[in-house]
Scaffold this motif. Structure first.
Motif, PDB file in Angstrom:
ATOM      1  N   ALA A  86       0.827  -1.208   0.000  1.00 57.45           N
ATOM      2  CA  ALA A  86       0.000   0.000   0.000  1.00 57.45           C
ATOM      3  C   ALA A  86       0.862   1.259   0.000  1.00 57.45           C
ATOM      4  CB  ALA A  86      -0.937  -0.003   1.209  1.00 57.45           C
ATOM      5  N   GLN A  87       1.893   1.267   0.814  1.00 62.81           N
ATOM      6  CA  GLN A  87       2.780   2.429   0.867  1.00 62.81           C
ATOM      7  C   GLN A  87       3.457   2.659  -0.476  1.00 62.81           C
ATOM      8  OE1 GLN A  87       5.074   0.947   4.157  1.00 62.81           O
ATOM      9  NE2 GLN A  87       4.195   2.401   5.609  1.00 62.81           N
ATOM     10  N   ALA A  88       3.899   1.576  -1.115  1.00 60.42           N
ATOM     11  CA  ALA A  88       4.566   1.716  -2.417  1.00 60.42           C
ATOM     12  C   ALA A  88       3.604   2.235  -3.478  1.00 60.42           C
ATOM     13  CB  ALA A  88       5.161   0.377  -2.838  1.00 60.42           C
ATOM     14  N   LEU A  89       2.321   1.898  -3.339  1.00 61.72           N
ATOM     15  CA  LEU A  89       1.320   2.414  -4.279  1.00 61.72           C
ATOM     16  C   LEU A  89       1.120   3.921  -4.123  1.00 61.72           C
ATOM     17  CD1 LEU A  89      -1.376  -0.408  -3.998  1.00 61.72           C
ATOM     18  CD2 LEU A  89      -0.029   0.128  -6.037  1.00 61.72           C
ATOM     19  N   LEU A  90       1.527   4.480  -2.971  1.00 61.77           N
ATOM     20  CA  LEU A  90       1.358   5.913  -2.724  1.00 61.77           C
ATOM     21  C   LEU A  90       2.500   6.756  -3.271  1.00 61.77           C
ATOM     22  CD1 LEU A  90       0.031   5.965   0.963  1.00 61.77           C
ATOM     23  CD2 LEU A  90      -1.280   6.014  -1.167  1.00 61.77           C
ATOM     24  N   VAL A  91       3.568   6.115  -3.723  1.00 61.25           N
ATOM     25  CA  VAL A  91       4.710   6.882  -4.232  1.00 61.25           C
ATOM     26  C   VAL A  91       4.286   7.711  -5.450  1.00 61.25           C
ATOM     27  CG1 VAL A  91       6.994   6.717  -5.319  1.00 61.25           C
ATOM     28  CG2 VAL A  91       6.405   5.223  -3.382  1.00 61.25           C
ATOM     29  N   ASP A  92       4.625   8.981  -5.412  1.00 58.11           N
ATOM     30  CA  ASP A  92       4.351   9.869  -6.544  1.00 58.11           C
ATOM     31  C   ASP A  92       5.403   9.581  -7.618  1.00 58.11           C
ATOM     32  OD1 ASP A  92       4.076  11.950  -8.377  1.00 58.11           O
ATOM     33  OD2 ASP A  92       3.621  13.445  -6.844  1.00 58.11           O
ATOM     34  N   ARG A  93       5.087   8.698  -8.528  1.00 56.03           N
ATOM     35  CA  ARG A  93       6.088   8.205  -9.480  1.00 56.03           C
ATOM     36  C   ARG A  93       6.492   9.261 -10.510  1.00 56.03           C
ATOM     37  NH1 ARG A  93       7.750   3.652  -7.928  1.00 56.03           N
ATOM     38  NH2 ARG A  93       6.413   2.800  -6.316  1.00 56.03           N
TER      39      ARG A  93
END
Length: 430
Positions: free
Chosen positions: A351-358
């Motif tokens: 979930a945290q990795a999905l929040l990264v502003d890529r």
């Protein structure tokens, strides 16, 4: 479908926490919306994620010095499956079980498959064992298995892996994981080249028996039980093996099988790049292959691994289909509780990795802005995503607080009354 933990108990436990969860979820949703993130989209992805539970993980592990059994130790694979069913009922994040042969071998495979199905569980990768001797086997693995100097011993190890494939086919598994402890403890004990030649020949025989829709995962480990040299000692050798065997061969990454300070997330990125990442054994470590609960020591490293996985997911990397499994040894905790919290930690990292502003991250990388690139990752890691995880569990019929619900159920006391106590013994984690 069989229910182990009372549905009414779970509902009562959830009712205590529901209003607070709704407020927390709404508050987090507002904060994420200001960053252009849809919290519901993240929740849907997390709810669809699953990590396999190892059958051996529900028993009490040990060290090389001693093993102290816990209450209600599972007596057979059917007890193990029931314990795994509890984990999935409460977390809704562990839909499959990974078996270890010969410990989980049974005569009635249809009954085992039916037991799993009744609990909503499927079967993940099969795991062979040639790192210890099984009762009654003709040849010892003291000096190696797939790489042994004796052809009959190698053949025995190959046939064991072929048996694992046959068992897996009957249960609906689609993969075989091969880890060997082969290696040497003294310089000169083995010829590195000839040992590796024997390994490749053995693995080619196993690979040839794979069904068309199966994969084989080879697992590297730098040390133990061989301390001078290990045949499959690092990801580079593992990659060579996968390349040599063919398109159905992939590398499995155990987070505890590396030297201290190794950049595991970069290894993950390399294997993704060259289409040979097979999957993971998630755990944590302080000193070596400690097999501690996932995220208990270095949750940031776990997040950084998932950052690479989500990066590959977002850009739709070719050949990207990793298998995820926990691989832990629980010595001082209730194994069910440890596996539940570990599954939740893996979901948290995802979930945290999905929040990264890529988009922002790529811009900072392009501009060589090291500080802001790092801060972009930290912003995602620092986010409290627990409301997302809890809401995903709730909507799938799980528990908002799995450990609390488990303890309230009295499951451990019940099985302790049904399962005879196990005597303590010597070392060994299995």
């Amino acid at each position: 479908m069989t229910v182990i933990i009372s549905t009414s108990l779970v509902e009562a436990e959830n009712a205590k926490r529901l209003e607070e969860l709704k407020r927390d979820y709404e508050g987090l949703g507002e904060r994420l919306a200001r960053r252009g993130v849809d919290i519901d989209a993240i929740r849907v992805k997390v709810a669809a994620y699953g990590v396999a539970v190892p059958s051996w993980g529900v028993g009490t592990g040990g060290t090389r010095f001693a093993r102290f059994p816990g209450l209600g130790e599972p007596r057979s694979i059917f007890d193990k499956i029931e314990d795994c069913g509890v984990i999935h009922e409460l977390t809704r994040a562990t839909p499959t079980v990974s078996l270890h042969i010969p410990w989980d071998k049974v005569a009635d495979l249809p009954a085992l498959k039916e037991k799993g199905a009744s609990l909503g569980l499927g079967f993940d990768a099969m795991n062979s064992n040639t790192f210890s001797d099984a009762p009654g086997q003709a040849h010892s693995y003291k000096f190696g298995s797939l790489t042994h100097t004796d052809a009959a011993t190698r053949r025995q190890a190959i046939e064991h892996n072929l048996e694992c494939i046959d068992i897996g086919k009957a249960l609906g598994s689609k993969a075989l994981t091969v880890w060997i402890g082969d290696g040497s403890n003294f310089p000169g004990q083995s010829n590195f080249t000839r040992v590796f030649d024997r390994y490749l020949d053995s693995m080619k025989a196993i690979y040839a028996a794979l069904p068309v829709d199966w994969r084989v995962f080879t697992e590297h480990k730098m040390f133990e039980p061989a301390f001078y040299s290990t045949v499959v000692q690092d990801w580079g050798t593992n990659y060579l093996i996968a390349q040599e065997l063919g398109p159905k061969a992939f590398c499995l990454v155990d987070l505890g099988h590396h030297a201290p300070n190794v950049n595991i997330e970069m290894i993950v990125a390399r294997l993704i790049q060259f289409k040979k990442l097979g999957g993971f054994h998630f755990n944590d470590s302080k000193y070596g292959d400690d097999d501690l609960d996932t995220g208990s020591i270095d949750p940031y490293r776990l997040f950084l691994v998932f950052n690479e996985l989500v990066d590959a997911e977002v850009r739709k990397a070719e050949g990207f289909e990793p298998a995820h499994m926990l691989d832990q040894s629980h010595n001082v905790t209730d194994p069910i509780e440890s596996l539940m919290t570990s599954a939740m930690e893996v979901c948290r990292a995802y979930a945290q990795a999905l929040l990264v502003d890529r988009k922002a991250l790529e811009g900072y990388q392009q501009d060589n802005d090291a500080l802001m690139a790092s801060e972009t990752l930290k912003a995602a890691f620092r986010a409290d995503v627990e409301p997302i995880l809890a809401m995903a569990r709730l909507e799938k019929g799980g528990a908002i607080a799995p450990v609390a619900a488990y303890r309230a159920s009295g499951y451990r006391a019940r099985v302790a009354a049904e399962r005879p106590p196990v005597a303590g013994g010597g070392g060994g984690i299995v």
